[in-house]
Design an enzyme around this catalytic site. Structure first.
Site, PDB file in Angstrom:
ATOM      1  CB  ILE A  43      29.439 -14.126  31.864  1.00 18.81           C
ATOM      2  CG1 ILE A  43      30.441 -15.052  32.558  1.00 18.81           C
ATOM      3  CG2 ILE A  43      28.316 -14.896  31.178  1.00 18.81           C
ATOM      4  CD1 ILE A  43      29.891 -15.769  33.763  1.00 18.81           C
ATOM      5  CB  SER A  93      19.248  -6.928  27.337  1.00 19.10           C
ATOM      6  OG  SER A  93      18.468  -7.832  26.587  1.00 19.10           O
ATOM      7  CG  ASN A 117      27.746 -14.827  37.590  1.00 19.49           C
ATOM      8  OD1 ASN A 117      26.810 -14.123  37.930  1.00 19.49           O
ATOM      9  ND2 ASN A 117      27.629 -16.116  37.337  1.00 19.49           N
ATOM     10  CB  CYS A 133      15.079 -13.424  26.502  1.00 23.07           C
ATOM     11  SG  CYS A 133      15.933 -14.193  25.098  1.00 23.07           S
TER      12      CYS A 133
END
Length: 332
Positions: free
Chosen positions: A34, A75, A55, A78
């Site tokens: 995104i 990934s 999204n 985080c």
């Protein structure tokens, strides 16, 4: 067998680079992110790959099935599991898309292989437990890792969590361990020195500013023969502590002597700063950080991407070498 891959949270394409470097047979069918700036960099390096700016939560099971993919590389954000993100875990709204993906897994029978990367700390999270429980429920073998590039001969620290998963319907000779694996058997006994990646004639704009030189005593300073450097974060060049290392052509002894003399002055004084300036401390360039994160030599940032944007994107990216080695294990 040629694998068809869905690359989620594709960023600047670290996973794509790792796949290319693995020598495995397959193709990224679709990349999804995104972030418009990251997508510009991705398109510059992988112009022939279909890239969707959307999204993750807009992906339906039906849409993914139509792609006819059997592998997911991802990934997820985080920040919910990091110090700077205040360890908000599943209560952080940035986990929403990954939590959504976890619920999708039970509807994606054709997905045989998954590789997921995240920050250290994810292994202690509630979201990790939800993910692992879903993998078990959906009949996957899995293995968790906490690995650092320094274990693979790279002079950089970037300790990260990884999880590889494979459907039990396919044969896997990997010997799974219940605990998180923290090293891999390899031949990387020696770590390369930074002089192998340092650029020549680096512009003065990379010199550490006078304002930040006042923090010289807490900087992590590296040299041409250093076989280590700190993890680079997206705040690199804006803050000193915990964001990455700086470099000097001076010797360790010259740095020690200079700091000793500088510290006879108040660290906020002009005298302190002028003394430290003799060391010509500088930040690692984006190209040098790319090298430390093992991106291929032909990888590039488009000209419209600012230096600040480069560092932010790199701080959110992955180490290509570590993922390449994990892909070999996942598909062995």
């Amino acid at each position: 067998m040629s694998h068809r891959i869905l690359e989620l949270y594709s960023g600047i394409g670290g996973m794509h680079c790792a796949w290319n470097g693995s020598g495995l047979n397959g193709q990224i069918i679709l990349a999804v992110d995104i972030n418009n700036v990251a997508n510009d960099v991705y398109k510059c390096n992988f112009p022939n790959t279909l890239l969707s700016n959307r999204n993750i939560q807009s992906l339906t099971p039906e849409y993914i099935k139509e792609l006819n993919v059997n592998t997911i590389l991802m990934s997820p954000p985080c920040q919910p599991f990091s110090r700077n993100g205040k360890y908000l875990d599943e209560t952080d709204t940035r986990t929403s898309s990954f939590l959504y993906l976890i619920t999708l897994l039970q509807h994606l029978e054709k997905i045989e292989y998954i590789l997921m990367e995240n920050v250290k700390g994810f292994e202690c999270s509630t979201v990790r437990n939800l993910y692992i429980n879903k993998l078990k429920e959906c009949n996957y073998n899995y293995q968790e890792f906490l690995l650092c590039p320094s274990s693979f001969g790279m002079p950089n620290s970037r300790l990260r969590y990884y999880c590889i998963a494979r459907r039990k319907t396919s044969e896997w000779h990997f010997k799974r361990k219940e605990e998180v694996i923290t090293s891999l058997p390899n031949d990387y006994r020696d770590c390369m020195a930074l002089e192998d990646i340092i650029e020549k004639n680096v512009p003065e704009k990379y010199l550490v500013s006078d304002k930040l030189l006042k923090r010289a005593n807490i900087m992590d300073i590296c040299y041409k023969d250093s076989t280590r450097s700190c993890c680079f974060t997206k705040a690199y060049t804006h803050y000193v502590e915990g964001t990455g290392s700086v470099y000097t052509d001076a010797s360790p002894q010259e740095v020690e002597d200079c700091l000793r003399l500088a510290n006879t002055f108040d660290y906020k004084s002009n005298e302190f700063v002028e003394k430290i300036k003799q060391l010509k401390l500088r930040f690692f360039t984006p190209n040098e950080v790319l090298s430390l994160m093992m991106f291929p030599k032909n990888y590039k940032f488009p000209e419209n991407i600012t230096t600040k944007q480069c560092y932010r994107l790199l701080g959110n990216s992955v180490n290509v070498k570590v993922i390449t080695e994990l892909l070999k294990i996942l598909f062995e």
